[in-house]
Write a protein that holds these residues in place. Sequence first.
Motif, short mmCIF file in Angstrom:
data_model
loop_
_atom_site.label_atom_id
_atom_site.label_comp_id
_atom_site.label_asym_id
_atom_site.label_seq_id
_atom_site.Cartn_x
_atom_site.Cartn_y
_atom_site.Cartn_z
N ILE A 225 0.93 -1.17 0.02
CA ILE A 225 -0.05 0.05 -0.11
C ILE A 225 0.93 1.26 -0.07
CG2 ILE A 225 -1.62 1.25 1.43
CD1 ILE A 225 -2.88 -1.40 2.09
N PRO A 229 2.25 3.17 -4.74
CA PRO A 229 2.16 4.55 -5.38
C PRO A 229 3.28 5.25 -5.94
CG PRO A 229 0.88 4.25 -3.33
CD PRO A 229 1.56 3.12 -3.25
N ILE A 233 3.18 6.66 -9.77
CA ILE A 233 3.58 7.77 -10.32
C ILE A 233 4.43 7.89 -11.24
CG2 ILE A 233 4.53 9.84 -9.50
CD1 ILE A 233 2.44 9.93 -7.23
N PHE A 248 9.27 15.69 -16.92
CA PHE A 248 9.52 15.38 -15.65
C PHE A 248 11.31 14.75 -15.69
CE2 PHE A 248 5.86 15.51 -13.16
CZ PHE A 248 4.76 15.37 -14.14
N LEU B 32 -5.24 5.49 2.47
CA LEU B 32 -3.92 5.57 2.67
C LEU B 32 -3.00 5.54 1.25
CD1 LEU B 32 -1.78 5.34 4.88
CD2 LEU B 32 -2.18 2.78 4.89
N ILE B 33 -3.64 4.70 0.28
CA ILE B 33 -2.78 4.46 -0.95
C ILE B 33 -3.02 6.01 -1.66
CG2 ILE B 33 -3.10 3.62 -3.24
CD1 ILE B 33 -4.37 1.16 -1.99
N THR B 36 -0.86 8.61 -0.05
CA THR B 36 0.72 8.29 -0.40
C THR B 36 0.89 8.98 -1.58
OG1 THR B 36 0.59 6.11 0.94
CG2 THR B 36 2.56 6.63 -0.51
N GLY B 37 0.21 8.89 -2.58
CA GLY B 37 0.35 9.25 -3.97
C GLY B 37 0.35 10.79 -3.91
N LEU B 40 3.52 11.86 -2.41
CA LEU B 40 4.60 11.77 -3.23
C LEU B 40 4.54 13.00 -4.31
CD1 LEU B 40 4.78 7.91 -3.94
CD2 LEU B 40 6.79 9.34 -3.24
N SER B 41 3.55 13.32 -4.71
CA SER B 41 3.55 14.28 -5.77
C SER B 41 3.89 15.81 -5.30
CB SER B 41 2.20 14.49 -6.26
OG SER B 41 1.32 15.18 -5.55
N ILE B 44 7.79 15.39 -5.14
CA ILE B 44 8.56 15.69 -6.61
C ILE B 44 8.35 17.07 -6.64
CG2 ILE B 44 8.00 15.40 -8.93
CD1 ILE B 44 6.78 12.52 -8.15
N TYR B 47 11.30 18.55 -4.95
CA TYR B 47 12.54 17.84 -5.46
C TYR B 47 13.01 18.81 -6.72
CZ TYR B 47 15.93 14.68 -7.78
OH TYR B 47 16.95 14.01 -8.02
N LEU B 48 11.87 19.04 -7.46
CA LEU B 48 12.12 19.57 -8.78
C LEU B 48 12.35 21.16 -8.57
CD1 LEU B 48 9.59 18.25 -11.04
CD2 LEU B 48 11.96 17.73 -11.44
N SER B 132 4.66 20.55 -15.88
CA SER B 132 4.23 19.17 -15.84
C SER B 132 3.71 18.76 -14.28
CB SER B 132 5.45 18.11 -16.09
OG SER B 132 5.92 18.56 -17.55
N ILE B 133 4.72 19.15 -13.34
CA ILE B 133 4.08 18.70 -12.05
C ILE B 133 2.94 19.41 -11.70
CG2 ILE B 133 5.70 20.21 -10.92
CD1 ILE B 133 4.63 16.89 -9.66
N VAL B 136 -0.07 17.77 -13.22
CA VAL B 136 -0.21 16.46 -12.56
C VAL B 136 -0.92 16.48 -11.26
CG1 VAL B 136 0.99 14.39 -11.84
CG2 VAL B 136 1.24 14.93 -14.16
#
Lengths: 636, 200, 329
Positions: A225, A229, A233, A248, B32-33, B36-37, B40-41, B44, B47-48, B132-133, B136
């Motif tokens: 889980i 992800p 992504i 990206f 939760l899934i 997390t996504g 992460l976005s 990112i 980070y960029l 892009s980010i 998204v």
Amino acid sequence: MTDLGKAGLADTALSNTELRRALASTWSAQPGLWGALSTVDHKVIGRRYVATAFVFLALGGVLSLLMRLQLSQPEARFIGPDRYNQIFTMHGSNMMFLFAVPVMQAMAVYLVPLMVGTRNIAFPRLNAFSYWIYLAGGLLLWIAFVVDTGPDVGWFAYVPLSGPQYGIGKRADIWAQMITFTELSALAIAVEIVVTVFKQRAPGMSLDRIPLFVWSMLVTSFLIILAMPAIMIASTSLILDRLVGTHFFNPAEGGDVLLWQHLFWFFGHPEVYIIFLPAVGMVSTIVATFTGRPVFGYLAMVMALVATGVLAFGLWVHHMFVAGLPRLGESFFTASSMAIAVPAGLQIFCWLATIWAGKPIFKTPFLFVIGFIVIFVLGGLTGVMVASVPFDTQVHDTYFVVAHFHYVLVGGAVFPLLGAIYYWFPKLTGRMMSEALGRWVFGLIFVGFNLTFFPMHILGLEGMPRRIYTYQPEMPWAGLNMFVSLSAIVLAAGFALFFFDAIRSARWGAVAGANPWGASTLEWATASPPHPYNFAMPPVVSSREPLWADAVTLPVAAGLRVDRREVVITSVVEGTPQAREASVGHSIWPLWAALATTLALIWSIFSPWAVVWGSIPIAVSLIGWFWPKGAPEDES
Amino acid sequence: MKENIVLDLRELPADGLGTASPSWWGTLAFMLIEGTGFALSIVIYLYLMSLAPRWPLGVPPPNLAAGTALTALLMASLVPNILIARWAREQDLRKVRLGLIVMAVLGIVPLILRAFEFPAMHVKWDQNAYGSIVWVMLGLHTSHILTDAIETLVLTCLMFSRHGDTPRRFGDVSDNAMYWNFVVATWLPMYACLYWIPRL
Amino acid sequence: MRAARVLTLWIAAFACGCSGNQSALAPYGAPAMHVEHLIVAIVALCTAIWVAVMLVLGGALWRRRQPVETEIRQSHLASAVSAAVAATVILIAGMTIASFYTTRSIGLPQRGSITITVRAQQWWWQVFYASSATTRGFQTANEIHIPVGQDVHVQLESADVIHSFWVPSLAGKQDLVPGRSNSLLLRAEKPGVYRGQCAEFCGLQHGHMALMVIAEAPADYTRWAASQSADAMPSLAPDAAAGRMAFLARPCAACHTIRGTAAIGNTGPDLTHVGSRQTIAAGLLETTRGSLAAWIADPQTLKPGNNMPIVPLTSAELQDISAYMESLK
């Protein structure tokens, strides 16, 4: 005792035989093809899933023999570079995404509901959906390979090689979309496992009484889980870069090449523990049964599982030690990568203590556990070696690493899996596999594996990089490569014999009783194979080893309805009964939804508009899936 | 094995609600899934940004109007959402039906505001990594609003049908409400990231 | 019995691994030597650990058991397991510290007195030497010369995809990543020819992307650098002279540079001193008249998919151009 009137017919109203007949009628799948397509029985789906995964294993094995043929001699011309690059990419992708993770999840789909004493997995239709999506992803990848459009960028598809500029055609898009299929199916099962383990355990099965295999599947499901992800992504971003021009991974427009590696390995490292932790659970189960005593240190084993799962998220940069990252950061990941050896070591020591204190029975499942300890410890130690940055600068991307990961994956996951198949085969099929052939299978695979992969450590240290389709005659590698290629035949023979025995025994093996091994966990309290309803009445549990506590009588709970599918819902920690929940019956909608999803995902390899138009059939199929049908299960 | 009855389950309710419902836990796992996504976005994005000499890349920070209006609307929608969750727990069919119509509207209006957020970024997805980010991130959240809106519409139809008045359907309504809380909650850090980090 | 077989294999392999010019176990440069010491130490320790675990496993499986066993005290088992975990922690910590120490010993690349820039291409190595006090800067391909006993800072860039610069007898590897500039410290203690190979999958001909690092006495190195920085000397031999004309007339000049001529293409390797290099096509063939002819005639059969097209030449042109290439020392 009468029935419950409007509230339906309870099992307490029936005699033993009436009960079993009524349950069979309520819980059986429909007959024929329609039944096969619409079943939501976790045992049917689990068996189907395991069998499909083993087909992919065999296909992946053929690919490895092709590679070994090409590498047996320097500058060989059996396979050209383009096809070879597709073959090694397919081998890795197939083994990781279509075999290793799915087979472990499939075993859990079959075993976890039985081991926790319930009648079906949570979200049965999602379970069916998961299989179809998995199959679709596998077919997508293999059909592409057959028509020479297989991905050729390695199983981790680094950019820019897989990006829009250098990854020509649709090869990398097919790889990326296969990821989407397999991650979707894996996530679905992970959610089912978590909910089954948390909420559908037998009354009295508190958290500290669940079998270690169930613990390992619970931790694995959380890893899935939280880790998947990241690759969803990543693969989506790759498709976007290739299809609609996002940037990206394009350094010229503010993107970053290493972003791909961070995203991939943030998933990729937990991925190997997703494969390994279920095997840990299998080893614990087999060690207990074949030493006649519970595994030493239940709490320590659970803590080790959780610690491994948590630590697994803190290691990913060790795949990037030569990418040019700052030294201080790399040193942290050396420390964390070495540290994960501690919980792994703890588990090994607990198993050794169990064997020492017990009475070993040298049947085939246990032989595979012994093989696991020999091979996995060696692989774990080479893991400690590659965890060191300077050591890794010499062996990264060489055959040393190929040796390392085959030792930990084959030793750490495939050996326990083979042992698990020999162990649970009687439960799945009602027949025993051959003990005599089993010894031959073990011997051939153990010897063949070591002869094939040990020399690769040496080849790597002697300068042979990975992923080369051939090498020069002046390099000192030809002799060892020929030796490795010949040894691979021994390994292949072992697997061939295994497949032969499994297929033969399913039809003609010795008939097995409910508990041929004298094991302690609840699945052995059912028939072999179990009835569609698993247990006539849900078992009630008061110890960790219910069947060793009482081998003759099974305490059970009465009061579930027989005229509709019902399971018991219990509390998360203590396992106290909370409700009788309807468990959904057969449905064709998961198949429709899977077809719609497959259509949308494959279409989106070619056009971004697929996301818009392809959503419509998906939405329709999901509405059909959830709309109540007036069945007894929809009543309350 | 012989069976020995030691427990009687007949008095148990015929359907679990709240944490005794598997679909409540399934919704939680899905959160939760997806959470997390979303996280992460944002990672990112950061980070960029850390690699860029200037941020945003080559364009001014996003226009605040549409995004802030959307945020305010989403926050306001939490009120009827919490109410409908309570009515679902009480299994009050009339109030739930009314609440669902309100939530269906409140699921669709944000989509209109969201449509204005994309041009407010001043950049296209294929212009550079910043474009892009942000596209998204917006797209990811939009897909959640959209799927929840469709789910609310279907639930509305369901609660007006003959299948509506069962505990399980009320459980579905409260799970859906819980998920809408999630859709709003995940937007807040996304909003802060997209609109305010470039202004720091 | 199996253990003995495995052990023999290991010893034998070590014996033959200690030769060859692309082996981490045959180091000739200080960075590789530091790593080799670490490798030997850790491998020895891990072998001992593995043997110890196997002995315990053997004991557990085959220890003599009484017909009626008294239950082994839980506390004894717990002590044994705890001791083993404690030992694991100590050994792991030791190996971690040894690893950090090795990194520190190797040192930073930036201290190198000479800077060479390597720009990786699919599937060859573009090499730039900066101008120094004594020589002009120059470009070459697939072969690097360095003075013995001096730190060399190799700057790593990529023109296309990720590659990896790896000369195991001298140093560990480092990737060449598009959009980034990485650095590697290279150093040889003895004169010799050290082979390297690309170690990050980079497409069709990743398997044929080797490079040579030649370490020489400082005086020899200076002489080499001076001759490399000079333009191509026109050759007096008639076939080489004819070859030069053919080279410039044919598409060759569109991709290749030969300094001192009109050929200024920069898609392919700089050929100004190709005749002086030990190998061509990134380590694929020894540089001889015959191999040059074979390569020019059909690069696609020798290295399928590489970026040099087949250029149709008459046999006379082929002979002359190969003679010309060979003469470019």
